[in-house]
Motif scaffolding. Structure first.
Motif, mmCIF file in Angstrom:
data_model
loop_
_atom_site.group_PDB
_atom_site.id
_atom_site.type_symbol
_atom_site.label_atom_id
_atom_site.label_comp_id
_atom_site.label_asym_id
_atom_site.label_seq_id
_atom_site.Cartn_x
_atom_site.Cartn_y
_atom_site.Cartn_z
ATOM 1 N N VAL A 1 38.642 32.421 36.297
ATOM 2 C CA VAL A 1 38.794 33.017 37.615
ATOM 3 C C VAL A 1 40.141 33.736 37.678
ATOM 4 O O VAL A 1 41.191 33.139 37.441
ATOM 5 N N MET B 1 31.041 33.926 49.437
ATOM 6 C CA MET B 1 29.876 34.522 48.788
ATOM 7 C C MET B 1 28.645 34.388 49.675
ATOM 8 O O MET B 1 28.302 33.282 50.090
ATOM 9 N N LEU C 1 29.564 35.931 41.593
ATOM 10 C CA LEU C 1 29.639 34.565 41.074
ATOM 11 C C LEU C 1 28.294 34.090 40.543
ATOM 12 O O LEU C 1 28.244 33.339 39.560
ATOM 13 N N ASP C 2 27.198 34.503 41.165
ATOM 14 C CA ASP C 2 25.873 34.104 40.689
ATOM 15 C C ASP C 2 25.609 34.665 39.294
ATOM 16 O O ASP C 2 25.057 33.983 38.430
ATOM 17 N N ARG D 1 27.762 32.728 36.800
ATOM 18 C CA ARG D 1 27.239 31.366 36.608
ATOM 19 C C ARG D 1 25.987 31.385 35.734
ATOM 20 O O ARG D 1 25.805 30.539 34.857
ATOM 21 N N HIS E 1 32.348 40.541 39.690
ATOM 22 C CA HIS E 1 32.804 39.922 40.935
ATOM 23 C C HIS E 1 31.698 39.060 41.533
ATOM 24 O O HIS E 1 31.913 38.385 42.537
ATOM 25 N N VAL F 1 35.748 36.411 36.399
ATOM 26 C CA VAL F 1 35.328 36.671 37.771
ATOM 27 C C VAL F 1 36.562 36.785 38.649
ATOM 28 O O VAL F 1 37.585 36.133 38.414
ATOM 29 N N THR G 1 39.362 29.652 43.978
ATOM 30 C CA THR G 1 37.958 29.651 43.567
ATOM 31 C C THR G 1 37.082 29.138 44.698
ATOM 32 O O THR G 1 35.988 29.669 44.943
ATOM 33 N N LEU H 1 33.926 31.120 46.540
ATOM 34 C CA LEU H 1 32.597 30.546 46.730
ATOM 35 C C LEU H 1 32.221 30.520 48.204
ATOM 36 O O LEU H 1 31.075 30.801 48.568
ATOM 37 N N LEU I 1 32.256 27.025 38.832
ATOM 38 C CA LEU I 1 31.651 27.734 39.951
ATOM 39 C C LEU I 1 30.790 26.842 40.853
ATOM 40 O O LEU I 1 30.219 27.326 41.828
#
Length: 274
Positions: free
Chosen positions: A223, A254, A211-212, A215, A209, A43, A247, A251, A239
């Motif tokens: 990362v 996002m 993050l969800d 995860r 790219h 990511v 990182t 987050l 995450l």
């Protein structure tokens, strides 16, 4: 398959590009491993080196230094039949599903292409195999005779997945596989990929790219920032409780949106709220 080896092992990978007197290091000393049946998510922002890592790992582009082992074999050191066999044990699912398919080939021929290249199956056997693959990814026989522009984005990505699994690979690179799709369709495709992973014992290198998505899909995550892997570990830990400031910045930036997904017993794919 080499018993006991990881699906992919990347060690001290470096990729530099030279222009005149300047050197740009796109990948800077990156190492990670993907055990069999696992997903490793890369990511980071665009240009952070994620896709370059995948292409170097499979020797689609030559790294400046470092090594990669696919199923225990170094793709940079094998030739001829051994290289073709190694290529057959890997697959790609790309970001733009329609652009990834030959616009002049009907879907049945696009899915059949790797079978014709990498197997000794007879035409009738290939036709049977293609029909089974399309059914496995949720496409009907009517889709088989269509051209890519006649499919929706989700249907085209399902065809791309069928093509990627045609030779029964061990490792599949998922390069932003849902970023070009609507949120509801993203959920369906992610569920499909998770189901295939469970049923086939697939290993994934996921590039995203989102993050969800990383995860949800990944067992481990790394990362990337400016070619370096600044943090790695179990995806849920990295995450949710990151240790690196970059990182945490990702987050924080996002947006809070729905779109997480679940695996539904029986193989149906549907979306749920996060």
């Amino acid at each position: 398959m080499n018993a006991g080896s990881d699906a992919l092992t990347v060690t001290h990978l470096v990729k530099e590009y030279r222009a005149h007197r300047t050197v740009f290091r796109a990948v800077d000393d990156v190492s990670f491993r993907i055990p069999r049946g696992a997903t490793f998510g890369l990511v980071g922002e665009s240009g952070s080196g994620k896709s370059t890592i995948a292409r170097c790992a499979l020797n689609l582009i030559q790294p400046t230094s470092g090594t990669s082992l696919v199923d225990g074999a170094d793709p940079a050191r094998v030739r001829g039949r051994a290289l073709r066999q190694l290529r057959a044990r890997t697959g790609f699912v790309f970001q733009n599903p329609k652009a990834a398919l030959n616009p002049r080939l009907r879907i049945r021929d696009s899915v059949a292409e790797p079978l014709r290249t990498h197997t000794a199956l007879k035409p009738a056997e290939i036709d049977k195999r293609v029909a089974a693959l399309l059914d496995e990814v949720g496409l009907s026989s009517s889709h088989a005779d269509r051209l890519p522009h006649q499919l929706s984005g989700g249907q085209a990505q399902r065809a791309g997945v069928a093509r990627a699994i045609a030779t029964e690979p061990e490792l599949i690179v998922l390069d932003e596989p849902t970023s070009a799709l609507d949120v509801s369709v993203q959920a369906q495709v992610l569920n499909l990929l998770q189901r295939l992973k469970q049923e086939r014992g697939l290993s994934y290198l996921l590039i995203s790219h989102d993050l969800d998505v990383v995860r949800y899909m990944s067992d481990e995550a790394g990362v990337m920032r400016r070619g370096q892997m600044v943090e790695s570990g179990p995806a849920d830990v990295v995450l949710r409780t990151p240790s690196h400031e970059y990182t945490r910045q990702l987050l924080a930036a996002m947006p809070a949106t729905p779109g997480a997904v679940e695996i539904v017993p029986g193989g149906d794919e549907r979306s749920i709220l996060l």
